[in-house]
Design a protein around this motif. Structure first.
Motif, PDB file in Angstrom:
ATOM      1  N   ARG A  43      -0.585  14.749  -7.420  1.00 23.64           N
ATOM      2  CA  ARG A  43      -0.068  13.890  -8.490  1.00 23.64           C
ATOM      3  C   ARG A  43       0.106  12.449  -8.001  1.00 23.64           C
ATOM      4  O   ARG A  43      -0.167  11.498  -8.748  1.00 23.64           O
ATOM      5  N   VAL A  44       0.550  12.284  -6.770  1.00 23.26           N
ATOM      6  CA  VAL A  44       0.704  10.947  -6.205  1.00 23.26           C
ATOM      7  C   VAL A  44      -0.648  10.243  -6.161  1.00 23.26           C
ATOM      8  O   VAL A  44      -0.768   9.054  -6.516  1.00 23.26           O
ATOM      9  N   LYS A  45      -1.689  10.952  -5.736  1.00 25.88           N
ATOM     10  CA  LYS A  45      -3.031  10.364  -5.670  1.00 25.88           C
ATOM     11  C   LYS A  45      -3.550   9.988  -7.060  1.00 25.88           C
ATOM     12  O   LYS A  45      -4.218   8.966  -7.235  1.00 25.88           O
ATOM     13  N   VAL A  46      -3.224  10.806  -8.050  1.00 23.54           N
ATOM     14  CA  VAL A  46      -3.637  10.495  -9.421  1.00 23.54           C
ATOM     15  C   VAL A  46      -2.919   9.253  -9.923  1.00 23.54           C
ATOM     16  O   VAL A  46      -3.521   8.375 -10.561  1.00 23.54           O
ATOM     17  N   ARG A  47      -1.621   9.145  -9.631  1.00 24.08           N
ATOM     18  CA  ARG A  47      -0.873   7.953 -10.049  1.00 24.08           C
ATOM     19  C   ARG A  47      -1.417   6.704  -9.366  1.00 24.08           C
ATOM     20  O   ARG A  47      -1.512   5.631  -9.977  1.00 24.08           O
ATOM     21  N   GLU A  48      -1.793   6.816  -8.111  1.00 22.54           N
ATOM     22  CA  GLU A  48      -2.401   5.679  -7.409  1.00 22.54           C
ATOM     23  C   GLU A  48      -3.697   5.260  -8.087  1.00 22.54           C
ATOM     24  O   GLU A  48      -3.986   4.062  -8.235  1.00 22.54           O
ATOM     25  N   ALA A  49      -4.480   6.234  -8.506  1.00 23.80           N
ATOM     26  CA  ALA A  49      -5.742   5.928  -9.186  1.00 23.80           C
ATOM     27  C   ALA A  49      -5.488   5.226 -10.518  1.00 23.80           C
ATOM     28  O   ALA A  49      -6.239   4.328 -10.910  1.00 23.80           O
ATOM     29  N   ARG A  50      -4.440   5.626 -11.222  1.00 23.54           N
ATOM     30  CA  ARG A  50      -4.100   4.957 -12.482  1.00 23.54           C
ATOM     31  C   ARG A  50      -3.745   3.499 -12.241  1.00 23.54           C
ATOM     32  O   ARG A  50      -4.146   2.614 -12.999  1.00 23.54           O
ATOM     33  N   GLU A  51      -3.004   3.258 -11.184  1.00 21.42           N
ATOM     34  CA  GLU A  51      -2.552   1.898 -10.891  1.00 21.42           C
ATOM     35  C   GLU A  51      -3.696   1.004 -10.427  1.00 21.42           C
ATOM     36  O   GLU A  51      -3.789  -0.168 -10.820  1.00 21.42           O
ATOM     37  N   LYS A  52      -4.584   1.553  -9.592  1.00 22.28           N
ATOM     38  CA  LYS A  52      -5.632   0.746  -8.977  1.00 22.28           C
ATOM     39  C   LYS A  52      -6.914   0.671  -9.799  1.00 22.28           C
ATOM     40  O   LYS A  52      -7.719  -0.255  -9.628  1.00 22.28           O
TER      41      LYS A  52
END
Length: 269
Positions: A197-206
């Motif tokens: 989930r953390v990696k997915v949130r990072e992808a949303r931000e970047k």
């Protein structure tokens, strides 16, 4: 109601089959089960192995195999150790690629991206819990794994998968995580739900996703999602390189803008 399952790299997408459907043809389903028996094998299969993998009796498997062999979709391997897929299956792979509008419109973009990056460039399409590679433009160093169109990888631990999940709701992401057979493909594969989930949130931000050695040791990959007009993620463009040549920061600075431009060009069609 039952489910037909396929597995590769820990991903087991399921196809829901209603056998009570009056239009459902059991003979065709059995033929596809026989052909699907080859998905997870690294060698020719005997008739008994095909029957076991297809969940049918030997006599039923024998009839299906004989029919498919007559039609050119199954053949004996060169050393006569068992059965392998026949050459005519490639006709259908070609048909899929040439008639898929997304693959067609992405092709010139991928060629230009490969020219600009000089690294491997892939186009993947989503199939439930996995991404299936529909185009692969090679770099100077490759393995067989990295050259095959039709090769699939799990969504949960790949750059393309996280780029796709970044355009889904949290509930949809949780559903993918729950249904995925999360296991380590390499020692670097992230399998913990919260870390995913953390990696997915990072992808949303970047606006892009990154994976380090999660499918292949020594590989760094960046991806951005391809979207339908309504925003539904259809697949991703990947750029993959070697950690012997790139560090994470430099790789992202160099290729994230190019990946974003590429998917932007495809999404505008």
């Amino acid at each position: 109601m039952r489910y037909i399952q396929r597995s590769e790299y820990g991903v087991r997408p399921t196809t829901r089959v209603d056998e009570g459907d009056p239009l459902f043809v059991q003979a065709i389903a059995r033929a596809m089960q026989v052909l699907s028996a080859f998905h997870d094998t690294g060698k020719p299969l005997t008739l008994n192995e095909i029957a076991a993998a297809g969940g049918m009796g030997k006599s039923a498997a024998q009839r299906v195999v004989h029919t498919l062999k007559q039609l050119g979709y199954i053949e004996r391997d060169a050393d006569d150790r068992g059965y392998v897929p026949g050459i005519r299956i490639l006709d259908h792979a070609r048909d899929y690629l040439r008639l898929n509008s997304l693959v067609v419109r992405a092709s010139p973009v991928l060629i230009e991206l490969r020219r600009n990056t000089r690294e491997r460039v892939d186009l993947s399409l989503r199939d439930d819990l996995r991404l299936v590679y529909a185009a692969r433009l090679q770099s100077k160093r490759e393995t067989l794994f990295a050259t095959l169109v039709g090769q699939s990888v799990p969504i949960y631990c790949t750059s393309g998968g996280r780029a796709v999940m970044a355009h889904m709701s949290d509930a949809e992401v949780d559903d993918i995580i729950k249904r995925s057979d999360r296991r380590e493909i390499t020692p670097k594969t992230i399998t913990d739900p919260e870390q995913i989930r953390v990696k997915v949130r990072e992808a949303r931000e970047k606006g892009y996703a990154l994976a380090l050695e999660e499918i292949l040791l020594g590989e760094i990959a960046i991806a951005a999602a391809i979207l339908a007009p309504d925003g539904t993620p259809l697949g991703a463009i990947h750029i993959a390189g070697s950690l012997s040549e790139w560090d994470e920061e430099t790789f992202c600075q160099r290729f994230a803008p190019l990946a974003g431009e590429a998917v932007g060009a495809i999404n505008r069609f």
